[in-house]
Design an enzyme around this catalytic site. Structure first.
Site, PDB file in Angstrom:
ATOM      1  N   SER A 110       0.860  -1.187   0.117  1.00 52.25           N
ATOM      2  CA  SER A 110      -0.071  -0.096  -0.014  1.00 52.25           C
ATOM      3  C   SER A 110       0.960   1.289   0.008  1.00 52.25           C
ATOM      4  O   SER A 110       1.990   1.330   0.762  1.00 52.25           O
ATOM      5  CB  SER A 110      -0.886   0.023   1.180  1.00 52.25           C
ATOM      6  OG  SER A 110      -1.772   1.210   1.318  1.00 52.25           O
ATOM      7  N   SER A 169       2.922   2.095  -2.464  1.00 56.89           N
ATOM      8  CA  SER A 169       4.132   1.900  -3.112  1.00 56.89           C
ATOM      9  C   SER A 169       4.236   2.913  -4.582  1.00 56.89           C
ATOM     10  O   SER A 169       5.155   3.017  -4.996  1.00 56.89           O
ATOM     11  CB  SER A 169       4.202   0.462  -3.360  1.00 56.89           C
ATOM     12  OG  SER A 169       3.083  -0.104  -4.099  1.00 56.89           O
ATOM     13  N   GLY A 170       2.912   3.077  -4.692  1.00 57.74           N
ATOM     14  CA  GLY A 170       2.918   3.949  -6.215  1.00 57.74           C
ATOM     15  C   GLY A 170       2.289   3.197  -7.408  1.00 57.74           C
ATOM     16  O   GLY A 170       2.432   3.428  -8.495  1.00 57.74           O
ATOM     17  N   SER A 180      -2.035  -7.569  -4.217  1.00 53.78           N
ATOM     18  CA  SER A 180      -1.656  -8.808  -4.521  1.00 53.78           C
ATOM     19  C   SER A 180      -0.517  -9.598  -3.856  1.00 53.78           C
ATOM     20  O   SER A 180       0.502  -9.855  -4.423  1.00 53.78           O
ATOM     21  CB  SER A 180      -1.526  -9.089  -5.882  1.00 53.78           C
ATOM     22  OG  SER A 180      -1.052  -7.816  -6.785  1.00 53.78           O
TER      23      SER A 180
HETATM   24  S1  PPS Z   1      -5.270  -7.072  -2.103  1.00 54.01           S
HETATM   25  O1  PPS Z   1      -4.263  -7.481  -0.747  1.00 54.01           O
HETATM   26  O2  PPS Z   1      -4.304  -7.210  -3.249  1.00 54.01           O
HETATM   27  O3  PPS Z   1      -6.346  -8.070  -1.768  1.00 54.01           O
HETATM   28  O4  PPS Z   1      -5.733  -5.486  -1.681  1.00 54.01           O
HETATM   29  P1  PPS Z   1      -6.440  -4.608  -2.497  1.00 54.01           P
HETATM   30  O5  PPS Z   1      -7.538  -5.113  -3.205  1.00 54.01           O
HETATM   31  O6  PPS Z   1      -5.198  -4.031  -3.649  1.00 54.01           O
HETATM   32  O7  PPS Z   1      -6.631  -3.339  -1.807  1.00 54.01           O
HETATM   33  C1  PPS Z   1      -5.737  -2.526  -1.092  1.00 54.01           C
HETATM   34  C2  PPS Z   1      -6.422  -1.416  -0.687  1.00 54.01           C
HETATM   35  O8  PPS Z   1      -7.219  -1.508   0.299  1.00 54.01           O
HETATM   36  C3  PPS Z   1      -7.058  -0.513   1.253  1.00 54.01           C
HETATM   37  N1  PPS Z   1      -6.856  -1.184   2.635  1.00 54.01           N
HETATM   38  C4  PPS Z   1      -5.901  -2.210   2.781  1.00 54.01           C
HETATM   39  N2  PPS Z   1      -4.815  -2.621   2.211  1.00 54.01           N
HETATM   40  C5  PPS Z   1      -3.918  -3.785   2.845  1.00 54.01           C
HETATM   41  N3  PPS Z   1      -4.250  -4.292   3.937  1.00 54.01           N
HETATM   42  C6  PPS Z   1      -5.569  -3.859   4.910  1.00 54.01           C
HETATM   43  N4  PPS Z   1      -5.945  -4.385   5.926  1.00 54.01           N
HETATM   44  C7  PPS Z   1      -6.266  -2.963   4.141  1.00 54.01           C
HETATM   45  N5  PPS Z   1      -7.574  -2.215   4.501  1.00 54.01           N
HETATM   46  C8  PPS Z   1      -7.794  -1.584   3.502  1.00 54.01           C
HETATM   47  C9  PPS Z   1      -5.864   0.218   0.794  1.00 54.01           C
HETATM   48  O9  PPS Z   1      -6.412   1.476   0.746  1.00 54.01           O
HETATM   49  C10 PPS Z   1      -5.300  -0.273  -0.335  1.00 54.01           C
HETATM   50  O10 PPS Z   1      -5.020   0.687  -1.312  1.00 54.01           O
HETATM   51  P2  PPS Z   1      -3.618   0.870  -1.843  1.00 54.01           P
HETATM   52  O11 PPS Z   1      -3.634   1.624  -2.998  1.00 54.01           O
HETATM   53  O12 PPS Z   1      -2.839  -0.474  -2.066  1.00 54.01           O
HETATM   54  O13 PPS Z   1      -2.850   1.780  -0.824  1.00 54.01           O
END
Ligand code: PPS
Length: 205
Positions: free
Chosen positions: A33, A35-36, A105
């Site tokens: 999260s 990371s860009g 992922s």
């Molecule tokens: S995954 O692991 O691939 O199923 O996650 P993804 O669908 O990419 O969703 C990630 C975004 O959800 C928010 N978020 C969290 N991320 C990680 N762990 C937890 N527990 C969580 N809860 C909410 C977060 O905004 C992630 O967005 P990015 O853009 O990656 O920051």
């Protein structure tokens, strides 16, 4: 799996590609999260669209508002999240579109499943769809410093459970096609790195 269902062959991918004047494939961004991933994927989508290439980005947060709104962040739910996204990306690629996916992922096995799904997509004389894994590799300290949504802070405070990198795993890719470092290179440089790779593979003019 349902029973009494039959696969129907329609047009070939080659016919679609010829009609649309382009080939579809999937560019799979993975990383922590903040990371860009989304920033670079969006800039790449814009670059491709300006070149006249049909591209579409599937984004973690956004997909969870609709298609995957029934899923949380347990390992099982993340497995299902990525399985569905892999299927959707494959459909976009099959429709001669460049599918860009920006999801954490975190599990290697899930990303391998997505890769295999594409690798097995060759049929009726059509080549398999290309799958390009882009690892957005930054130290967690940098991601935590950025913390644009305040999620790392909440995770440290125990307000978010199973947060990737803090209380849930992130399994880095072992052999990604491309590694970008958004803490060392600008967004434009990261896009240029991916574009150079695509050109080298004959996937972009
Ligand atoms: S995954 O692991 O691939 O199923 O996650 P993804 O669908 O990419 O969703 C990630 C975004 O959800 C928010 N978020 C969290 N991320 C990680 N762990 C937890 N527990 C969580 N809860 C909410 C977060 O905004 C992630 O967005 P990015 O853009 O990656 O920051």
């Amino acid at each position: 799996m349902a029973t009494n269902i039959t696969w129907h062959d329609g047009l070939t991918r080659r016919e679609r590609n010829e009609a649309r004047g382009q080939k579809g494939y999937t560019i799979w961004f993975t990383g922590l999260s903040a990371s860009g991933k989304s920033t670079v994927a969006t800039a790449l989508e814009q670059h491709l669209l300006h070149l006249g290439v049909a591209a579409y980005r599937l984004d973690g947060d956004n997909v969870r508002f609709g298609l995957n709104k029934d899923l949380g962040f347990s390992e099982k739910d993340r497995n299902e999240n990525i399985r569905r996204i892999a299927e959707v990306a494959k459909l976009f690629a099959d429709s001669s579109t460049v599918a860009l996916t920006s999801f954490i992922s975190p599990y290697r096995a899930d990303r391998e499943l997505a890769r295999e799904l594409h690798a097995k997509s060759g049929q009726n004389g059509d080549d398999a769809l290309e799958f390009i894994e882009v690892y957005v590799d930054i130290p967690i300290e940098v991601a935590e410093q950025r913390d644009p949504k305040g999620l790392y802070k909440k995770a440290r405070a125990g307000e978010i459970k199973e947060f990737t990198g803090i209380s849930a795993p992130y399994e880095a890719p072992e052999k990604p096609e491309i590694t970008i470092k958004t803490h060392e290179s600008s967004v434009e440089e990261c896009v240029a790195q991916i574009v150079t790779y695509l050109q080298g593979k004959g996937l972009l003019a």
